[in-house]
Design an enzyme around this catalytic site. Structure first.
Site, PDB file in Angstrom:
ATOM      1  N   CYS A 100      79.716  19.855  59.561  1.00 36.85           N
ATOM      2  CA  CYS A 100      79.879  21.305  59.406  1.00 36.85           C
ATOM      3  C   CYS A 100      79.857  22.060  60.730  1.00 36.85           C
ATOM      4  CB  CYS A 100      78.801  21.836  58.476  1.00 36.85           C
ATOM      5  SG  CYS A 100      78.763  20.952  56.933  1.00 36.85           S
ATOM      6  N   HIS A 121      78.658  29.113  59.220  1.00 36.12           N
ATOM      7  CA  HIS A 121      79.126  28.067  58.315  1.00 36.12           C
ATOM      8  C   HIS A 121      78.662  28.436  56.905  1.00 36.12           C
ATOM      9  CE1 HIS A 121      79.595  24.446  56.181  1.00 36.12           C
ATOM     10  NE2 HIS A 121      78.331  24.092  56.224  1.00 36.12           N
ATOM     11  N   ASN A 124      80.649  25.049  50.006  1.00 39.36           N
ATOM     12  CA  ASN A 124      80.518  24.583  51.390  1.00 39.36           C
ATOM     13  C   ASN A 124      81.692  23.659  51.692  1.00 39.36           C
ATOM     14  OD1 ASN A 124      79.907  23.036  53.653  1.00 39.36           O
ATOM     15  ND2 ASN A 124      77.739  22.807  53.158  1.00 39.36           N
TER      16      ASN A 124
HETATM   17  N1  ACO Z   1      70.920  22.325  38.768  1.00 40.00           N
HETATM   18  C1  ACO Z   1      69.732  22.526  38.150  1.00 40.00           C
HETATM   19  N2  ACO Z   1      68.553  22.126  38.677  1.00 40.00           N
HETATM   20  C2  ACO Z   1      68.593  21.511  39.851  1.00 40.00           C
HETATM   21  C3  ACO Z   1      69.788  21.266  40.557  1.00 40.00           C
HETATM   22  C4  ACO Z   1      70.995  21.700  39.966  1.00 40.00           C
HETATM   23  N3  ACO Z   1      72.200  21.528  40.548  1.00 40.00           N
HETATM   24  N4  ACO Z   1      69.503  20.632  41.721  1.00 40.00           N
HETATM   25  C5  ACO Z   1      68.170  20.484  41.766  1.00 40.00           C
HETATM   26  N5  ACO Z   1      67.612  21.013  40.627  1.00 40.00           N
HETATM   27  C6  ACO Z   1      66.212  21.077  40.272  1.00 40.00           C
HETATM   28  C7  ACO Z   1      65.386  20.026  40.976  1.00 40.00           C
HETATM   29  O1  ACO Z   1      65.375  18.820  40.253  1.00 40.00           O
HETATM   30  C8  ACO Z   1      64.032  20.695  41.008  1.00 40.00           C
HETATM   31  O2  ACO Z   1      63.442  20.559  39.736  1.00 40.00           O
HETATM   32  P1  ACO Z   1      61.835  20.343  39.602  1.00 40.00           P
HETATM   33  O3  ACO Z   1      61.232  21.601  40.172  1.00 40.00           O
HETATM   34  O4  ACO Z   1      61.654  20.181  38.140  1.00 40.00           O
HETATM   35  O5  ACO Z   1      61.539  19.133  40.411  1.00 40.00           O
HETATM   36  C9  ACO Z   1      64.343  22.173  41.193  1.00 40.00           C
HETATM   37  O6  ACO Z   1      65.714  22.341  40.735  1.00 40.00           O
HETATM   38  C10 ACO Z   1      64.244  22.628  42.635  1.00 40.00           C
HETATM   39  O7  ACO Z   1      65.009  21.736  43.445  1.00 40.00           O
HETATM   40  P2  ACO Z   1      65.033  21.840  45.016  1.00 40.00           P
HETATM   41  O8  ACO Z   1      65.859  20.737  45.577  1.00 40.00           O
HETATM   42  O9  ACO Z   1      63.611  21.975  45.482  1.00 40.00           O
HETATM   43  O10 ACO Z   1      65.779  23.249  45.178  1.00 40.00           O
HETATM   44  P3  ACO Z   1      65.970  24.135  46.462  1.00 40.00           P
HETATM   45  O11 ACO Z   1      65.444  25.469  46.225  1.00 40.00           O
HETATM   46  O12 ACO Z   1      65.569  23.411  47.727  1.00 40.00           O
HETATM   47  O13 ACO Z   1      67.570  24.279  46.513  1.00 40.00           O
HETATM   48  C11 ACO Z   1      69.493  23.470  47.684  1.00 40.00           C
HETATM   49  C12 ACO Z   1      68.380  23.136  46.705  1.00 40.00           C
HETATM   50  C13 ACO Z   1      70.393  24.536  47.080  1.00 40.00           C
HETATM   51  C14 ACO Z   1      70.312  22.211  47.926  1.00 40.00           C
HETATM   52  C15 ACO Z   1      68.886  24.021  48.997  1.00 40.00           C
HETATM   53  O14 ACO Z   1      67.822  23.188  49.414  1.00 40.00           O
HETATM   54  C16 ACO Z   1      69.889  24.108  50.103  1.00 40.00           C
HETATM   55  O15 ACO Z   1      70.856  24.856  50.020  1.00 40.00           O
HETATM   56  N6  ACO Z   1      69.682  23.382  51.215  1.00 40.00           N
HETATM   57  C17 ACO Z   1      70.584  23.400  52.318  1.00 40.00           C
HETATM   58  C18 ACO Z   1      71.725  22.501  52.036  1.00 40.00           C
HETATM   59  C19 ACO Z   1      72.801  22.671  53.067  1.00 40.00           C
HETATM   60  O16 ACO Z   1      73.062  23.743  53.515  1.00 40.00           O
HETATM   61  N7  ACO Z   1      73.421  21.617  53.431  1.00 40.00           N
HETATM   62  C20 ACO Z   1      74.420  21.735  54.458  1.00 40.00           C
HETATM   63  C21 ACO Z   1      75.064  20.495  54.482  1.00 40.00           C
HETATM   64  S1  ACO Z   1      76.424  20.689  55.479  1.00 40.00           S
HETATM   65  C22 ACO Z   1      76.971  19.193  56.013  1.00 40.00           C
HETATM   66  O17 ACO Z   1      76.885  18.902  57.154  1.00 40.00           O
HETATM   67  C23 ACO Z   1      77.538  18.213  55.007  1.00 40.00           C
END
Ligand code: ACO
Length: 335
Positions: free
Chosen positions: A112, A262, A292
């Site tokens: 990214c 990004h 993304n």
């Molecule tokens: N739908 C419903 N529930 C979900 C989902 C989903 N898609 N995904 C996870 N959950 C659940 C989990 O199981 C968890 O449940 P629990 O509380 O019962 O255990 C709960 O939701 C919270 O999950 P978290 O992973 O803690 O959620 P978080 O608030 O951290 O959000 C997210 C997750 C959106 C992925 C966030 O962490 C994020 O955006 N991180 C940055 C990711 C990013 O920007 N990546 C860039 C990559 S770019 C590259 O180089 C490829």
């Protein structure tokens, strides 16, 4: 010698997948995805579409806006981690554009952050290498490498391509006012798509005889991510990087017309802009429509903003990429 940004273009696949449609294949729902990320739809390559096709469409639009003929391009940098060919996607774009003088074309793999690194590399090639017309393309199809049964990652990504044309000038004028770029291989454990089983493929016996040859055919794992760690990394490193770039450019944050990050997550956009005290009206966001799109997200959002008249000639843009590697970087740009 300086260089200026004189054209942009973008292209997205025709297949649109909404959050509701995703909830039919994984245990998720529209509310969870939109509240946690801001994403509502994404585009996914299908049928006869390819990354080469998207990238060359975006490049053609950039050339058209710049009024530069494909034969006058002397360098193509394709920022991608998901090329149509592991040996490089850029030469295929060169072929699709029909550049008859065989310009140098190669890939930059930095997930990214790729497009920001591509802009910096293009400026260096022009300033130090005598190149005149450089196409920088950000194109990715993460749909190819996500596990569509993993709700923690598959809801985030989409496919797209964006491009800009950078041209050498005879004046001191420069589109790149300042930049700051980094990587941290240790952070790779938080976000990766590694080769499977590459450590044990070809063992040597104690007398040097080959025990296991030829090596088994390897393949890559799907994207694996610790979302919380990546979120923290982005909120910590991106504002600092933009502050470094501003210092490098010798201008204050108040001179920025647009913040163009990004497009990973609306909550990251909000956290970074709040830390830099940039009002939300000056933050470019189109992730609701595309998710993304990795290296494509910045040039895609730039192209939409230029064509809608938001970004105008003379505007100053703080752009920043961050992601796998880990890599991150920012650039202060003059459109
Ligand atoms: N739908 C419903 N529930 C979900 C989902 C989903 N898609 N995904 C996870 N959950 C659940 C989990 O199981 C968890 O449940 P629990 O509380 O019962 O255990 C709960 O939701 C919270 O999950 P978290 O992973 O803690 O959620 P978080 O608030 O951290 O959000 C997210 C997750 C959106 C992925 C966030 O962490 C994020 O955006 N991180 C940055 C990711 C990013 O920007 N990546 C860039 C990559 S770019 C590259 O180089 C490829």
């Amino acid at each position: 010698k300086g260089c200026k940004l004189i054209g942009c273009g973008s292209a997205v696949p025709s297949l649109k997948i909404s959050n509701d449609e995703l909830s039919k294949i994984v245990d998720t729902n529209d509310e969870w995805i939109s509240v946690r990320t801001g994403i509502r739809n994404r585009r996914v390559i299908s049928g006869k579409e390819s990354l080469t096709l998207l990238a060359s469409e975006a490049a053609k639009k950039a050339l058209e806006m710049a009024q530069v003929d494909a034969d006058d391009v002397d360098l193509i940098l394709m920022c991608t981690s998901t090329p149509d060919d592991l040996f490089g996607g850029a030469p295929q774009v060169q072929k699709a554009l029909g550049c008859k003088k065989f310009p140098l074309s190669y890939d930059i793999t930095a997930a990214c952050s790729g497009f920001v690194l591509g802009l910096v590399s293009a400026a260096c090639h022009i300033r130090g290498g005598g190149f005149k017309n450089v196409l920088v393309i950000g194109a990715d199809a993460l749909s190819r490498i996500v596990d569509w049964s993993d709700r923690g990652t598959c809801i985030l990504f989409g496919d797209a391509a964006g491009a800009v044309l950078i041209q050498a000038t005879d004046t001191e004028e420069d589109f790149l006012l300042g930049f700051d770029v980094h990587s941290d291989g240790d952070g790779n454990r938080h976000l990766n798509a590694p080769l499977k089983g590459n450590e044990t493929d070809s063992e040597l016996g104690s007398n040097g005889s080959v025990l296991d040859f030829p090596p088994r055919r390897s393949s890559f794992s799907c994207v694996q991510m610790n979302g919380k760690e990546v979120f923290r990394f982005a909120c910590r490193c991106v504002p600092q990087s933009i502050e470094n770039s501003l210092a490098n450019a010798g201008i204050p944050a108040s001179s920025i017309d647009w913040l163009l990050l990004h497009q990973a997550n609306q909550r990251i956009l909000d956290a970074v802009s709040s830390r830099l005290e940039i009002p939300s009206e000056q933050v470019i966001s189109n992730l609701a429509n595309y998710g993304n799109t990795s290296a494509a997200s910045i040039p895609l959002a730039l192209d939409e903003s230029v064509r809608s008249g938001k970004v105008r000639p003379g505007h100053t843009i703080a752009a920043a990429g961050f992601g796998a590697g880990l890599t991150w970087g920012s650039a202060i740009l003059r459109w």
